[in-house]
Design an enzyme around this catalytic site. Structure first.
Site, PDB file in Angstrom:
ATOM      1  CE  LYS A  91      45.614  28.527  37.234  1.00  2.62           C
ATOM      2  NZ  LYS A  91      45.821  29.381  36.032  1.00  2.62           N
TER       3      LYS A  91
ATOM      4  CG  HIS B 190      44.590  32.048  39.669  1.00  4.00           C
ATOM      5  ND1 HIS B 190      43.747  31.927  38.588  1.00  4.00           N
ATOM      6  CD2 HIS B 190      45.016  33.090  39.896  1.00  4.00           C
ATOM      7  CE1 HIS B 190      43.887  33.113  38.030  1.00  4.00           C
ATOM      8  NE2 HIS B 190      44.608  33.861  38.726  1.00  4.00           N
TER       9      HIS B 190
ATOM     10  CD  GLU C 247      48.521  38.644  34.233  1.00  6.03           C
ATOM     11  OE1 GLU C 247      49.437  38.138  35.360  1.00  6.03           O
ATOM     12  OE2 GLU C 247      47.626  38.152  33.836  1.00  6.03           O
TER      13      GLU C 247
ATOM     14  CG  HIS D 204      42.939  37.527  34.800  1.00  8.65           C
ATOM     15  ND1 HIS D 204      41.665  37.065  35.452  1.00  8.65           N
ATOM     16  CD2 HIS D 204      44.231  36.976  35.556  1.00  8.65           C
ATOM     17  CE1 HIS D 204      42.338  35.992  36.252  1.00  8.65           C
ATOM     18  NE2 HIS D 204      43.585  36.061  36.387  1.00  8.65           N
TER      19      HIS D 204
ATOM     20  CG  ASP E  36      47.787  36.469  40.549  1.00 10.52           C
ATOM     21  OD1 ASP E  36      46.583  35.803  40.280  1.00 10.52           O
ATOM     22  OD2 ASP E  36      47.986  36.921  39.730  1.00 10.52           O
TER      23      ASP E  36
END
Length: 418
Positions: free
Chosen positions: A75, A72, A226, A223, A328
């Site tokens: 972020k 990601h 999860e 996703h 991740d």
């Protein structure tokens, strides 16, 4: 004038990463290492010559450069300003949404570029990044990452996945986003529970996503599952939808990847095995994400968790499913650690998932499988003509590598990085 992209190295390479058609001496190390003489020129391997096992263990352990199958980048490095000190999923989402509302293209570009610089020197050659694609920070994130994809092309290849709530794909805005993703050469994504809707008729988002992927020839990376409840429910719904479309004679979508798949690991052995076989028949790949999942899931305040939801890597591999292990989150509200270092990912994941790195399947999660999922031209096997992109580690054996972070040298395009 000598070629600056030429050189040679005596090394030890995992036998499973050598061309199976190439001759090999009868001797090889018990941990699966094969002594080789590597020679490269013009940024390509010219010779991968197996050698008798040396009496000393001074030759470096050599692996191909790595592919990061799930990150990601929009972020990264936001934990300090937006921490999630309770370590919960709800806390992560709340901090993520706060940060998302403040994003600018300049901030995303600076953070993600710093992450790519680290990844480059660690020995990463490709990254798939999911991108928050709904809300005030979406445009800034896509602007920054598409710019970085262009700026880093030829060093680190970037895959971008549009991440939105699943129901978004059934709206006009979702259709417009799919068109923008297609124009950018990206993939469609989304979150498939938990939580799951109580009304089973609220399944239009998945149906719309599959229709958009088919009509535009796009791949998907979801996703999915999860969580630590409703074991495998999202994967079961996806498999059923794809099997239904197949029976109806509808064309296939592009490649499908399911990331996380944590709650599948809580299914019974029999149910897990049946679902794994269905995923293999549908050509679905899985990306396991042990760092973030073991940090967030199964958490009960004041209690050490005894149920640790994690994708059932071995069961999936036994069914023939391609499985990668990826990083991740990197120092963001979802996980306070991480650094896009593939060697540290391997060192953590081997005990966490009880992987055997000296076996073909245990090592493939970090080498050939992510290269296949990211559709790279090079599968990571060291053969004549392969890129001269290598990671040389100062470790005597796997035990040495797992005992402490090894010093490394990284070869990119036939030139050692400083």
């Amino acid at each position: 004038m000598s070629d600056p992209c030429s050189g040679e190295l005596r090394a030890r390479v995992p036998r499973c990463l050598l061309d199976p058609r190439a001759p090999a001496p009868a001797t090889s190390h018990g941990d699966g290492w094969q002594a080789v003489h590597l020679r490269w020129r013009e940024a390509r391997l010219q010779q991968v010559q197996p050698l008798p096992e040396p009496s000393d263990l001074s030759a470096p352990l050599v692996l191909p450069t790595f592919c990061e199958a799930h990150a990601h980048l929009d972020k990264v490095f936001t934990w300090r300003e937006h921490p999630n000190r309770e370590g919960s999923m709800d806390g992560a989402l709340a901090a993520n949404m706060q940060e998302h509302g403040l994003r600018t293209a300049e901030a995303v570009h600076a953070r993600a570029n710093a992450a790519l610089e680290r990844a480059w020197h660690y020995g990463v050659r490709a990254i798939r990044s999911h991108v928050d694609s709904l809300g005030p920070g979406a445009a800034a994130s896509w602007d920054a990452l598409t710019t970085l994809r262009r700026q880093w092309r030829g060093r680190i290849e970037l895959d971008l996945v549009a991440m939105v709530p699943l129901d978004q794909w059934s709206t006009p805005a979702g259709v417009a986003l799919a068109d923008r993703v297609a124009a950018a050469g990206g993939l469609l994504g989304g979150v498939v529970g938990p939580p799951f809707p109580r009304d089973p008729r609220r399944g239009g988002g998945l149906k719309a996503l599959l229709a958009l992927a088919r009509s535009r020839g796009l791949g998907m990376d979801l996703h999915i599952d999860e969580g630590d409840d409703h074991p495998g429910r999202g994967l079961l719904a996806l498999a059923a939808a794809l099997e239904r479309d197949r029976r109806r004679g509808l064309p296939a979508t592009g490649p499908i990847t399911c990331s996380h798949a944590c709650s599948m690991g809580l299914m019974s052995d029999r149910a897990c095995g049946r679902l794994a076989q269905r995923l293999e028949a549908l050509g679905i790949a899985v990306v396991a994400l042990p760092l973030t999942n073991l940090w967030l899931l199964g958490r009960r305040p004041g209690r050490t968790p005894v149920r640790r939801p994690l994708a059932p890597i071995a069961q999936l591999q036994e069914a023939g499913v391609t499985v990668a292990v990826a990083s991740d989150n990197v120092q963001d509200p979802w996980f306070p650690g991480g650094d896009l270092d593939p060697i540290e990912l391997l060192r953590f994941s081997v005990p966490a998932a009880q992987l055997l790195p000296w076996s073909r399947l245990g090592l493939s999660c970090f080498t050939t499988a992510p290269a296949r999922i990211l559709r790279q031209d090079w599968d990571g096997v060291l053969r004549q003509g392969a890129p001269a992109d290598l990671v040389a580690l100062e470790a005597r054996d796997w035990s040495d590598l797992l005992a402490r972070p090894p010093a490394r040298r990284v070869l990119r395009c036939g030139i050692w990085l400083r």
